[in-house]
Design a protein around this motif. Sequence first.
Motif, PDB file in Angstrom:
ATOM      1  N   THR A  19       0.686  -1.345   0.112  1.00 25.87           N
ATOM      2  CA  THR A  19       0.060   0.011  -0.025  1.00 25.87           C
ATOM      3  C   THR A  19       0.969   1.296   0.049  1.00 25.87           C
ATOM      4  O   THR A  19       0.480   2.344  -0.773  1.00 25.87           O
ATOM      5  N   LYS A  20       1.903   1.256   0.757  1.00 23.70           N
ATOM      6  CA  LYS A  20       2.826   2.368   0.953  1.00 23.70           C
ATOM      7  C   LYS A  20       3.497   2.545  -0.412  1.00 23.70           C
ATOM      8  O   LYS A  20       3.619   3.606  -1.074  1.00 23.70           O
ATOM      9  N   LEU A  21       3.965   1.533  -1.170  1.00 21.21           N
ATOM     10  CA  LEU A  21       4.612   1.706  -2.540  1.00 21.21           C
ATOM     11  C   LEU A  21       3.625   2.244  -3.474  1.00 21.21           C
ATOM     12  O   LEU A  21       3.836   3.210  -4.227  1.00 21.21           O
ATOM     13  N   ARG A  22       2.257   1.886  -3.517  1.00 21.76           N
ATOM     14  CA  ARG A  22       1.236   2.320  -4.460  1.00 21.76           C
ATOM     15  C   ARG A  22       1.253   3.823  -4.320  1.00 21.76           C
ATOM     16  O   ARG A  22       0.916   4.668  -5.271  1.00 21.76           O
ATOM     17  N   ILE A  23       1.100   4.146  -2.945  1.00 17.71           N
ATOM     18  CA  ILE A  23       1.039   5.882  -2.606  1.00 17.71           C
ATOM     19  C   ILE A  23       2.290   6.512  -3.060  1.00 17.71           C
ATOM     20  O   ILE A  23       2.256   7.507  -3.737  1.00 17.71           O
ATOM     21  N   LEU A  24       3.463   6.036  -2.992  1.00 19.74           N
ATOM     22  CA  LEU A  24       4.621   6.610  -3.429  1.00 19.74           C
ATOM     23  C   LEU A  24       4.718   6.755  -4.994  1.00 19.74           C
ATOM     24  O   LEU A  24       5.126   7.742  -5.283  1.00 19.74           O
ATOM     25  N   LEU A  25       4.058   5.749  -5.594  1.00 17.66           N
ATOM     26  CA  LEU A  25       4.334   5.671  -7.282  1.00 17.66           C
ATOM     27  C   LEU A  25       3.316   6.822  -7.771  1.00 17.66           C
ATOM     28  O   LEU A  25       3.561   7.064  -8.690  1.00 17.66           O
ATOM     29  N   GLN A  26       2.533   7.499  -6.917  1.00 16.92           N
ATOM     30  CA  GLN A  26       1.510   8.488  -7.465  1.00 16.92           C
ATOM     31  C   GLN A  26       2.518   9.575  -7.853  1.00 16.92           C
ATOM     32  O   GLN A  26       1.865  10.386  -8.388  1.00 16.92           O
ATOM     33  N   VAL A  32       7.376   4.756 -14.806  1.00 17.83           N
ATOM     34  CA  VAL A  32       8.115   4.251 -13.611  1.00 17.83           C
ATOM     35  C   VAL A  32       7.166   2.902 -13.014  1.00 17.83           C
ATOM     36  O   VAL A  32       7.958   2.074 -12.698  1.00 17.83           O
ATOM     37  N   LYS A  33       5.804   2.856 -12.985  1.00 20.93           N
ATOM     38  CA  LYS A  33       5.111   1.735 -12.639  1.00 20.93           C
ATOM     39  C   LYS A  33       5.650   0.413 -13.306  1.00 20.93           C
ATOM     40  O   LYS A  33       5.430  -0.587 -12.755  1.00 20.93           O
ATOM     41  N   ASP A  34       5.906   0.467 -14.395  1.00 20.56           N
ATOM     42  CA  ASP A  34       6.388  -0.719 -15.161  1.00 20.56           C
ATOM     43  C   ASP A  34       7.573  -1.156 -14.530  1.00 20.56           C
ATOM     44  O   ASP A  34       7.665  -2.578 -14.526  1.00 20.56           O
ATOM     45  N   PHE A  35       8.453  -0.411 -14.043  1.00 18.43           N
ATOM     46  CA  PHE A  35       9.748  -0.890 -13.451  1.00 18.43           C
ATOM     47  C   PHE A  35       9.297  -1.853 -12.377  1.00 18.43           C
ATOM     48  O   PHE A  35       9.884  -2.928 -12.049  1.00 18.43           O
ATOM     49  N   PHE A  36       8.507  -1.168 -11.506  1.00 15.34           N
ATOM     50  CA  PHE A  36       8.243  -1.894 -10.078  1.00 15.34           C
ATOM     51  C   PHE A  36       7.441  -3.137 -10.476  1.00 15.34           C
ATOM     52  O   PHE A  36       7.514  -3.807  -9.585  1.00 15.34           O
ATOM     53  N   ARG A  37       6.367  -3.091 -11.340  1.00 14.93           N
ATOM     54  CA  ARG A  37       5.834  -4.266 -11.641  1.00 14.93           C
ATOM     55  C   ARG A  37       6.708  -5.515 -12.057  1.00 14.93           C
ATOM     56  O   ARG A  37       6.579  -6.600 -11.847  1.00 14.93           O
ATOM     57  N   GLY A  38       8.014  -5.044 -12.857  1.00 20.84           N
ATOM     58  CA  GLY A  38       8.763  -5.811 -13.596  1.00 20.84           C
ATOM     59  C   GLY A  38       9.632  -6.479 -12.559  1.00 20.84           C
ATOM     60  O   GLY A  38       9.979  -7.791 -12.829  1.00 20.84           O
ATOM     61  N   ILE A  39       9.915  -5.764 -11.156  1.00 19.64           N
ATOM     62  CA  ILE A  39      11.097  -6.658 -10.311  1.00 19.64           C
ATOM     63  C   ILE A  39      10.152  -7.088  -9.198  1.00 19.64           C
ATOM     64  O   ILE A  39      10.574  -7.773  -8.322  1.00 19.64           O
ATOM     65  N   GLU A  40       8.605  -7.173  -9.362  1.00 22.28           N
ATOM     66  CA  GLU A  40       7.968  -7.686  -8.185  1.00 22.28           C
ATOM     67  C   GLU A  40       8.254  -9.128  -7.831  1.00 22.28           C
ATOM     68  O   GLU A  40       8.267  -9.331  -6.641  1.00 22.28           O
ATOM     69  N   GLN A  41       8.619 -10.038  -8.680  1.00 20.69           N
ATOM     70  CA  GLN A  41       8.657 -11.621  -8.725  1.00 20.69           C
ATOM     71  C   GLN A  41      10.081 -11.585  -7.894  1.00 20.69           C
ATOM     72  O   GLN A  41      10.257 -12.689  -7.448  1.00 20.69           O
ATOM     73  N   THR A  42      10.933 -10.799  -8.097  1.00 24.02           N
ATOM     74  CA  THR A  42      12.306 -10.994  -7.637  1.00 24.02           C
ATOM     75  C   THR A  42      12.801 -10.195  -6.334  1.00 24.02           C
ATOM     76  O   THR A  42      13.964 -10.177  -6.141  1.00 24.02           O
ATOM     77  N   ASP A  54      14.957   5.868  -3.302  1.00 25.44           N
ATOM     78  CA  ASP A  54      16.343   6.155  -4.088  1.00 25.44           C
ATOM     79  C   ASP A  54      16.005   6.680  -5.517  1.00 25.44           C
ATOM     80  O   ASP A  54      16.696   7.859  -5.681  1.00 25.44           O
ATOM     81  N   ILE A  55      14.987   6.236  -6.171  1.00 26.36           N
ATOM     82  CA  ILE A  55      14.714   6.974  -7.615  1.00 26.36           C
ATOM     83  C   ILE A  55      14.186   8.190  -7.516  1.00 26.36           C
ATOM     84  O   ILE A  55      14.215   9.018  -8.267  1.00 26.36           O
ATOM     85  N   ARG A  56      13.474   8.619  -6.441  1.00 32.01           N
ATOM     86  CA  ARG A  56      12.826   9.622  -6.181  1.00 32.01           C
ATOM     87  C   ARG A  56      14.032  10.726  -5.924  1.00 32.01           C
ATOM     88  O   ARG A  56      13.809  12.032  -6.520  1.00 32.01           O
ATOM     89  N   THR A  57      14.821  10.475  -5.186  1.00 35.56           N
ATOM     90  CA  THR A  57      16.039  11.238  -4.822  1.00 35.56           C
ATOM     91  C   THR A  57      16.707  11.573  -6.150  1.00 35.56           C
ATOM     92  O   THR A  57      17.109  12.744  -6.270  1.00 35.56           O
ATOM     93  N   PHE A  58      17.034  10.510  -6.926  1.00 36.55           N
ATOM     94  CA  PHE A  58      17.420  10.952  -8.350  1.00 36.55           C
ATOM     95  C   PHE A  58      16.894  11.839  -9.090  1.00 36.55           C
ATOM     96  O   PHE A  58      17.229  12.969  -9.844  1.00 36.55           O
ATOM     97  N   SER A  68      14.798  22.959 -16.931  1.00 37.52           N
ATOM     98  CA  SER A  68      13.942  22.992 -18.098  1.00 37.52           C
ATOM     99  C   SER A  68      13.184  21.614 -18.141  1.00 37.52           C
ATOM    100  O   SER A  68      12.240  21.613 -18.844  1.00 37.52           O
ATOM    101  N   MET A  69      13.437  20.802 -17.280  1.00 37.52           N
ATOM    102  CA  MET A  69      12.422  19.517 -17.203  1.00 37.52           C
ATOM    103  C   MET A  69      11.235  19.673 -16.309  1.00 37.52           C
ATOM    104  O   MET A  69      10.396  18.983 -16.361  1.00 37.52           O
ATOM    105  N   GLY A  70      11.121  21.117 -15.463  1.00 40.00           N
ATOM    106  CA  GLY A  70      10.052  21.668 -15.148  1.00 40.00           C
ATOM    107  C   GLY A  70      10.115  21.332 -13.467  1.00 40.00           C
ATOM    108  O   GLY A  70      11.327  21.347 -12.919  1.00 40.00           O
ATOM    109  N   THR A  71       8.922  21.333 -12.774  1.00 32.57           N
ATOM    110  CA  THR A  71       9.186  21.247 -11.282  1.00 32.57           C
ATOM    111  C   THR A  71       8.353  19.914 -10.715  1.00 32.57           C
ATOM    112  O   THR A  71       8.751  19.998  -9.545  1.00 32.57           O
ATOM    113  N   GLU A  72       7.779  19.186 -11.458  1.00 29.82           N
ATOM    114  CA  GLU A  72       7.220  18.088 -10.973  1.00 29.82           C
ATOM    115  C   GLU A  72       7.776  16.911 -11.591  1.00 29.82           C
ATOM    116  O   GLU A  72       8.248  16.593 -12.703  1.00 29.82           O
ATOM    117  N   ILE A  73       7.995  15.956 -10.520  1.00 29.95           N
ATOM    118  CA  ILE A  73       8.736  14.647 -10.801  1.00 29.95           C
ATOM    119  C   ILE A  73       7.744  13.822 -12.079  1.00 29.95           C
ATOM    120  O   ILE A  73       8.300  13.187 -12.977  1.00 29.95           O
TER     121      ILE A  73
END
Length: 352
Positions: A19-26, A32-42, A54-58, A68-73
């Motif tokens: 649940t916490k991860l789903r909130i973070l991914l918003q 980005v959701k594709d990545f986390f779905r892809g590593i779910e089984q491992t 860590d990716i949010r920090t990046f 120039s990328m804007g202000t929102e992740i």
Amino acid sequence: MGTSNRQTYYQKRSADNTTKLRILLQEFPPFVKDFFRGIEQTSSANTRINYAYDIRTFFRFLLTANPSMGTEISNITLKDLDSLKPVDIEEYLEYLKYYEYNGKTYTNDERGIHRKLSALRKFYLYYQKREHLTNNPTIVVDMPKLHDREIVRLDSGEVAELLDLVEHAGEHMTGRKKAAYEKNKLRNIAIFTLFLGTGIRVSECVGLDIEDVDFRENRIRIMRKGGKEEYVYFGDEVRRALQDYIEITREQIQPLKGHEHALFYSIQRRRICIQAIENLVNEYASQITSFKHITPHKLRSTYGTTLYRETGDIYLVAEVLGHNDVNTTRKHYAALDDDKKRMAATAVHLRN
């Protein structure tokens, strides 16, 4: 763990983390959701949460370094990631050493930087394999060198002193402080004895249910990292400490709903948490030694050290501590062989 329909600590934690991860991914762009779905089984939910942080920090760094990328992740695109150069990644690693965000200051040592670059490499590789990225600047940048840390542990005298303190500290207390001490005395003795007598991790201790204690075989059932269920055997000292706590203290506790199966309780009658145990260990250990910063993990190292010194069997130590790679164990405890080198220093006499 177990065959009943009850929800275990690990099942509940996994659900909470999901649940916490789903909130973070918003906060992230949709891709980005594709990545986390892809590593779910491992990977575990906790591991995926750490990747998200860590990716949010990046991404926050990218917005700071590239207005120039804007202000929102959420506005960052795969095209933005594909345009980065190795120098951008190097700037990110430099940024991680000290940065500010929302008025708070953050720092990372070599291990923190190493972990964040590892997460970023995995992130880039996922999209590169699926041909969503043609450029991967993370593999060009060298991983930070990790220096070996000296293993901090208690010696045998300090272990005895620590257990004596936990058992007799109340003799010098009065009033409410003494009452609180007496109420938790047998629980605390059981926790310290369990750490020092089995070498389990603090998360494994927190996750113990009353059903996981088997006095017939003198063992506890724990869940290792990665979800592997194992039995850890204990000796007479641990047995006595656990029996005293369970039969005298725990028997009198009326736990809150949802915490009925927990082995160790907090004063709020909930399953004790990791932070509470860390505070408990620090409270007592700091009275024994101010030179060493003792944590539950250091008590685990103390057990591993004692076991290796008594048996000389590095494979046994690896098995009991739940290390997947014996080389990890050997790296941690090889320094104990320095005792033999010290003997060599005094074995040869230059003058009679």
